[in-house]
Write a protein that holds these residues in place. Structure first.
Motif, PDB file in Angstrom:
ATOM      1  N   GLY A   1       8.353  -2.640  14.247  1.00 31.07           N
ATOM      2  CA  GLY A   1       8.248  -1.941  15.528  1.00 31.07           C
ATOM      3  C   GLY A   1       6.857  -2.036  16.103  1.00 31.07           C
ATOM      4  N   ASN A   2       6.301  -0.902  16.500  1.00 36.15           N
ATOM      5  CA  ASN A   2       4.961  -0.874  17.102  1.00 36.15           C
ATOM      6  C   ASN A   2       3.842  -1.037  16.079  1.00 36.15           C
ATOM      7  OD1 ASN A   2       6.018  -0.486  19.677  1.00 36.15           O
ATOM      8  ND2 ASN A   2       6.065   1.747  19.437  1.00 36.15           N
ATOM      9  N   ASN A   3       4.201  -1.071  14.796  1.00 40.32           N
ATOM     10  CA  ASN A   3       3.189  -1.205  13.742  1.00 40.32           C
ATOM     11  C   ASN A   3       3.007  -2.651  13.286  1.00 40.32           C
ATOM     12  OD1 ASN A   3       2.373   1.688  13.024  1.00 40.32           O
ATOM     13  ND2 ASN A   3       4.607   1.802  12.957  1.00 40.32           N
ATOM     14  N   LYS A   4       3.514  -3.588  14.085  1.00 42.43           N
ATOM     15  CA  LYS A   4       3.316  -4.997  13.745  1.00 42.43           C
ATOM     16  C   LYS A   4       1.841  -5.370  13.944  1.00 42.43           C
ATOM     17  CE  LYS A   4       4.313  -7.030  18.279  1.00 42.43           C
ATOM     18  NZ  LYS A   4       5.075  -8.049  19.007  1.00 42.43           N
ATOM     19  N   ASN A   5       1.457  -6.541  13.474  1.00 47.94           N
ATOM     20  CA  ASN A   5       0.056  -6.984  13.548  1.00 47.94           C
ATOM     21  C   ASN A   5      -0.445  -7.068  14.983  1.00 47.94           C
ATOM     22  OD1 ASN A   5      -0.380  -7.221  10.823  1.00 47.94           O
ATOM     23  ND2 ASN A   5      -0.602  -9.446  10.813  1.00 47.94           N
ATOM     24  N   ASN A   6      -1.715  -6.684  15.179  1.00 44.30           N
ATOM     25  CA  ASN A   6      -2.355  -6.937  16.469  1.00 44.30           C
ATOM     26  C   ASN A   6      -3.118  -8.264  16.385  1.00 44.30           C
ATOM     27  OD1 ASN A   6      -4.859  -6.405  15.175  1.00 44.30           O
ATOM     28  ND2 ASN A   6      -4.704  -4.208  15.655  1.00 44.30           N
TER      29      ASN A   6
ATOM     30  N   SER B   1       8.877  -0.112   6.393  1.00 43.36           N
ATOM     31  CA  SER B   1      10.223  -0.607   6.059  1.00 43.36           C
ATOM     32  C   SER B   1      10.868   0.179   4.918  1.00 43.36           C
ATOM     33  CB  SER B   1      10.153  -2.086   5.675  1.00 43.36           C
ATOM     34  OG  SER B   1       9.495  -2.246   4.428  1.00 43.36           O
TER      35      SER B   1
ATOM     36  N   ASN C   1       4.551  -9.762  12.010  1.00 40.92           N
ATOM     37  CA  ASN C   1       4.627  -9.924  13.467  1.00 40.92           C
ATOM     38  C   ASN C   1       6.043  -9.708  13.999  1.00 40.92           C
ATOM     39  OD1 ASN C   1       1.941 -10.994  14.757  1.00 40.92           O
ATOM     40  ND2 ASN C   1       2.069 -11.964  12.739  1.00 40.92           N
ATOM     41  N   LYS C   2       6.955  -9.246  13.136  1.00 42.84           N
ATOM     42  CA  LYS C   2       8.344  -9.039  13.546  1.00 42.84           C
ATOM     43  C   LYS C   2       8.564  -7.611  14.043  1.00 42.84           C
ATOM     44  CE  LYS C   2      11.769 -11.275  11.980  1.00 42.84           C
ATOM     45  NZ  LYS C   2      12.915 -11.855  11.233  1.00 42.84           N
ATOM     46  N   GLN C   3       8.883  -7.492  15.317  1.00 46.22           N
ATOM     47  CA  GLN C   3       9.161  -6.187  15.925  1.00 46.22           C
ATOM     48  C   GLN C   3      10.353  -5.519  15.241  1.00 46.22           C
ATOM     49  OE1 GLN C   3       7.428  -5.420  19.092  1.00 46.22           O
ATOM     50  NE2 GLN C   3       8.246  -3.334  19.149  1.00 46.22           N
ATOM     51  N   SER C   4      11.333  -6.335  14.837  1.00 41.73           N
ATOM     52  CA  SER C   4      12.554  -5.783  14.232  1.00 41.73           C
ATOM     53  C   SER C   4      12.290  -5.109  12.885  1.00 41.73           C
ATOM     54  CB  SER C   4      13.592  -6.898  14.034  1.00 41.73           C
ATOM     55  OG  SER C   4      13.062  -7.930  13.208  1.00 41.73           O
TER      56      SER C   4
END
Length: 410
Positions: free
Chosen positions: A374-379, A64, A368-371
């Motif tokens: 992006g693709n680096n949110k929690n798994n 971010s 956990n927010k895609q906004s």
């Protein structure tokens, strides 16, 4: 290889420097004196929890390019909840760090006094300690320069010095390795140990470090490809910090005396058993622990205040400098005059106890927010670990309020 490792060092050691302050040293000393190696498992749990939360914080900062306080201000849309969150954070981190700063500086002073004696000067009816001013001036110059690379190098050097000092002290005491191993892998809850367990976790999993890490990491890295360096930096630094805490527990376990209540007492207690060397190494470690925390606490407070209030989070901006100057000045005055603001510290403990589960919960939500990521949110695995730690932080929060306020929670 070593050159590349040093090149890729990030703010991880600063995080370790922040959580190994005089409070941590004192709690670890008490754990070792009263329970020997039995509570070492608590440090393993604390290390894992800290790595999970600090990795999330670092990932958030890199992706971010904002600090955690800025994210809270922008992502919480409900005005009432936002106002409550900002007020709580400012109270816990800014006011809390002002209260703790005197302890940080006093810890560094204790380390020096163990070697050089007590240099109090009487000015009229006031007893004044010049060592507090010397430590305060060192922290002031380093923070005023406002250069991240210089700050990083100095604190990394101090962390290495602190680590070696406590490690050598632990080795000198010739500990029982098999008992250490048992203490690490077998969780036990001896009688009257619950408050010490709370203290060990609470001084390692620190709310203000989540803010500090997210703000500092973007000074070092700006691209998603750098995440692998940030993860390695976080894991190495937090594990190293945890090992330092373990070394203090191990050192303290060699002395079974009711007269030991802090690290300065521990240094004196080690002297007749293991000679002057043990005392001097421990004093160096305590000095480094105090001075590193005396630098990172005002820095974290400045990042939090500027992020929450929408000011420029630049180390050379006037408002940023004004915040850390106030925190540092209060710490120097309280420490040099020997003032113990017990009520403020109690307030800080309670607000930090409430803050940890709230910040951990917010962190998991935003991770956990895609906004935002992006693709680096929690798994899934990261979320499972996160929620387990959130549960532990809630228990820790309730226990802290029970301890400080005497509330009948349990």
């Amino acid at each position: 290889m070593i050159k590349n490792w040093f090149k890729n060092i990030g703010p991880g050691p600063l995080v370790a420097a922040a959580f190994i302050g005089p409070g941590t040293v004192t709690v670890c000393t008490l754990a070792g004196v009263h329970f020997a190696y039995v509570l070492l498992w608590t440090m393993v749990l604390s290390i894992i929890a800290t790595i999970v939360l600090q990795e999330m914080s670092a990932r958030l900062g890199i992706i971010s390019q904002k600090g955690l306080a800025e994210i809270i201000r922008t992502e919480i849309t409900n005005p009432i909840f936002k106002a409550f969150a900002i007020l709580l954070i400012l109270s816990a981190i800014v006011v809390g760090n002002a209260a703790y700063e005197a302890g940080n500086i006093s810890g560094g002073v204790l380390g020096l006094e163990t070697v050089f004696g007590n240099p109090y000067v009487e000015i009229g009816t006031i007893n004044f300690n010049p060592l507090s001013v010397i430590i305060g001036l060192f922290a002031f110059v380093l923070l005023y320069i406002g250069n991240y690379k210089i700050l990083e190098r100095v604190l990394v050097s101090l962390v290495i010095l602190m680590s070696l000092a406590f490690l050598i002290t632990a080795i000198i005491t010739k500990p029982d390795v098999s008992e250490i191993f048992k203490g690490i892998v077998l969780p036990k809850f001896p009688k009257d140990s619950i408050l010490v367990i709370i203290g060990l976790i609470g001084t390692t999993v620190v709310p203000y470090n989540l803010f500090l890490h997210a703000s500092l990491v973007k000074e070092k890295w700006q691209h998603p490809e750098d995440l692998k360096f940030a993860r390695k930096d976080t894991i190495i630094a937090v594990v190293l910090g945890g090992l330092v805490s373990m070394c203090i527990i191990i050192s303290a376990a060699s002395i079974q005396s009711e007269g030991i209540s802090n690290a300065a007492d521990l240094a004196k207690g080690l002297e007749p058993l293991f000679g002057n060397f043990a005392k001097y190494f421990l004093a160096i470690g305590l000095f480094a622990a105090g001075i590193t925390s005396a630098i990172t606490a005002p820095l974290a407070a400045a990042y939090v205040a500027t992020g929450c209030l929408g000011w420029e989070s630049n180390m050379k901006s006037k408002k940023f400098r004004a915040v850390w100057m106030i925190i540092l000045l209060l710490g120097v005055v309280f420490s040099s005059l020997g003032i113990k603001s017990i009520e403020i510290i109690k307030f800080a403990q309670v607000t930090n106890g409430i803050l940890l589960p709230l910040i951990a919960g917010f962190l998991i939500w935003v991770m956990n927010k895609q906004s935002v990521l992006g693709n680096n949110k929690n798994n899934v695995k990261q979320n499972i670990f996160g929620f387990i730690i959130l549960g532990i932080s809630i228990i820790l929060s309730l226990a802290t309020m029970h301890k400080v306020l005497g509330l009948n929670i349990f």
